[in-house]
Design a protein around this motif. Structure first.
Motif, PDB file in Angstrom:
ATOM      1  N   THR A 250       0.826  -1.218   0.000  1.00 14.95           N
ATOM      2  CA  THR A 250       0.000   0.000   0.000  1.00 14.95           C
ATOM      3  C   THR A 250       0.859   1.267   0.000  1.00 14.95           C
ATOM      4  N   VAL A 253       1.459   3.839  -5.569  1.00 19.15           N
ATOM      5  CA  VAL A 253       0.442   3.468  -6.557  1.00 19.15           C
ATOM      6  C   VAL A 253       0.878   2.207  -7.303  1.00 19.15           C
ATOM      7  N   THR A 254       2.171   2.128  -7.624  1.00 24.33           N
ATOM      8  CA  THR A 254       2.697   0.970  -8.342  1.00 24.33           C
ATOM      9  C   THR A 254       2.526  -0.313  -7.527  1.00 24.33           C
ATOM     10  N   SER A 255       2.852  -0.230  -6.235  1.00 25.61           N
ATOM     11  CA  SER A 255       2.727  -1.417  -5.382  1.00 25.61           C
ATOM     12  C   SER A 255       1.262  -1.800  -5.184  1.00 25.61           C
ATOM     13  N   GLN A 256       0.365  -0.805  -5.176  1.00 22.51           N
ATOM     14  CA  GLN A 256      -1.067  -1.109  -5.058  1.00 22.51           C
ATOM     15  C   GLN A 256      -1.578  -1.841  -6.297  1.00 22.51           C
ATOM     16  N   LEU A 257      -1.083  -1.437  -7.471  1.00 21.28           N
ATOM     17  CA  LEU A 257      -1.451  -2.127  -8.703  1.00 21.28           C
ATOM     18  C   LEU A 257      -0.916  -3.559  -8.700  1.00 21.28           C
ATOM     19  N   ALA A 258       0.313  -3.717  -8.193  1.00 25.26           N
ATOM     20  CA  ALA A 258       0.910  -5.053  -8.106  1.00 25.26           C
ATOM     21  C   ALA A 258       0.091  -5.935  -7.162  1.00 25.26           C
ATOM     22  N   MET A 260      -3.077  -5.729  -6.561  1.00 24.28           N
ATOM     23  CA  MET A 260      -4.325  -6.119  -7.215  1.00 24.28           C
ATOM     24  C   MET A 260      -4.107  -7.328  -8.118  1.00 24.28           C
ATOM     25  N   MET A 261      -2.967  -7.352  -8.813  1.00 24.10           N
ATOM     26  CA  MET A 261      -2.660  -8.476  -9.695  1.00 24.10           C
ATOM     27  C   MET A 261      -2.375  -9.744  -8.902  1.00 24.10           C
TER      28      MET A 261
END
Length: 334
Positions: A250, A253-258, A260-261
């Motif tokens: 969290t 933004v990049t880690s949040q997208l990761a 989600m995947m």
């Protein structure tokens, strides 16, 4: 089959106990669940419950900080003591409690008694490992001290459980130690090593704590002091690891997208590490089937403990242990 639940025991009682029982009762209509506790508090919470749930009134509660022996002797009408007494009197096949651990073990010993031939019972939780089966620890805190003969009995009980309930054809028995070499450890582990080696159990030798989660064995044998430290360390490690991962995923933004995947995999990992998915800790070696659920058990944990209890009774694990220890079976391990 009748399963009693100490409805008033645990940090989240009685709601978690009731919710877990309702879920189990709906899925397993062939069992009867008896919620033991204050009828006035429990009844309103069971308005939509299945018909295979009932209440057994008990007016007292054993609190988490009470001295075990005094609590059991003075609070005869507590939900914990009444539940254990039901097992003693054959009014229930199992008692499950998330309450005071010391009081639960004391009640089981004083009221139901030990299986003939078992010197000391063992608290026996299943801990997560690589793969899906998990590993059983005996003892995880019922007795702080032990003799080599006690550890041999723990190994026999654990082997029977792993075979009949966990479905392991030839359970691997490991002796918890500070190294894998045969002569490592203290007097207790050195003497126990010899006893296990001479038995017909599938003894694989010493195992180190760091290897337990690698599933190097199916049953980990140790004294209660070491076993409790191992268990609490694993619980703390799992909790910390999940907290660190949440913090990292969290952070940007990049880690949040990761995240989600990776969500499906992370969810599976969380479930594997969650004690709620592994049921309760059986108090092995007592006459009745007594299961100690985690003090902060959720509804899911209670539900899983009920499923575990059902399988334990169906496989007659206590009967198998009694026959094995007393030398009545033709396939004795001792």
């Amino acid at each position: 089959m009748i399963i009693a639940i100490d409805a008033m025991g645990g940090d989240l009682a009685p709601s978690s106990n009731i919710e877990g029982a309702i879920e189990a009762a709906r899925e397993m209509p062939d069992i009867r669940l008896v919620l033991v506790g204050d009828e006035a508090r429990l009844t309103p919470m069971l308005a939509q419950a299945p018909t295979n749930i009932e209440i057994r009134h008990a007016s007292e509660i054993v609190e988490a900080d009470e001295e075990p022996v005094k609590a059991v002797r003075r609070k005869r009408d507590s939900s914990l003591v009444v539940g254990v007494t039901m097992v003693k009197n054959k009014e229930a096949d199992v008692i499950i409690s998330a309450g005071n651990t010391g009081a639960f073990m004391t009640a089981a010993l004083l009221i139901t008694g030990r299986i003939k031939g078992i010197d000391r019972p063992a608290l026996s939780p299943i801990v997560p490992t690589v793969g899906t089966a998990g590993a059983m620890i005996l003892d995880a805190g019922a007795n702080m001290d032990a003799h080599p003969k006690n550890l041999l009995q723990y190994a026999i009980m654990g082997s029977i459980y792993a075979k009949k309930v966990m479905g392991v054809e030839s359970p691997r028995i490991g002796l918890l130690n500070v190294g894998t070499e045969e002569r490592k450890g203290n007097d207790l582990t050195k003497e126990t090593y010899g006893l296990l080696q001479e038995s017909s159990l599938n003894f694989i030798g010493n195992v180190e704590a760091r290897d337990v989660m690698e599933h190097v064995c199916d049953v980990v044998v140790c004294d209660g002091f070491s076993g409790n430290i191992l268990l609490k360390t694993m619980e703390g490690m799992a909790k910390t690891m999940m907290s660190v991962m949440k913090e990292e995923f969290t952070r940007t933004v990049t880690s949040q997208l990761a995240a989600m995947m990776l969500r499906p995999g992370l969810k599976r990992m969380k479930m594997k590490m969650d004690y709620a998915e592994h049921g309760g800790a059986l108090l092995m070696g007592v006459q009745g089937t007594c299961i100690k659920a985690h003090g902060s058990s959720s509804a899911r944990a209670i539900y899983t403990a009920i499923k575990q209890a059902k399988k334990f009774v169906e496989q007659d694990v206590n009967g198998l242990i009694a026959r094995e220890i007393q030398g009545e079976s033709g396939d004795s391990h001792v």
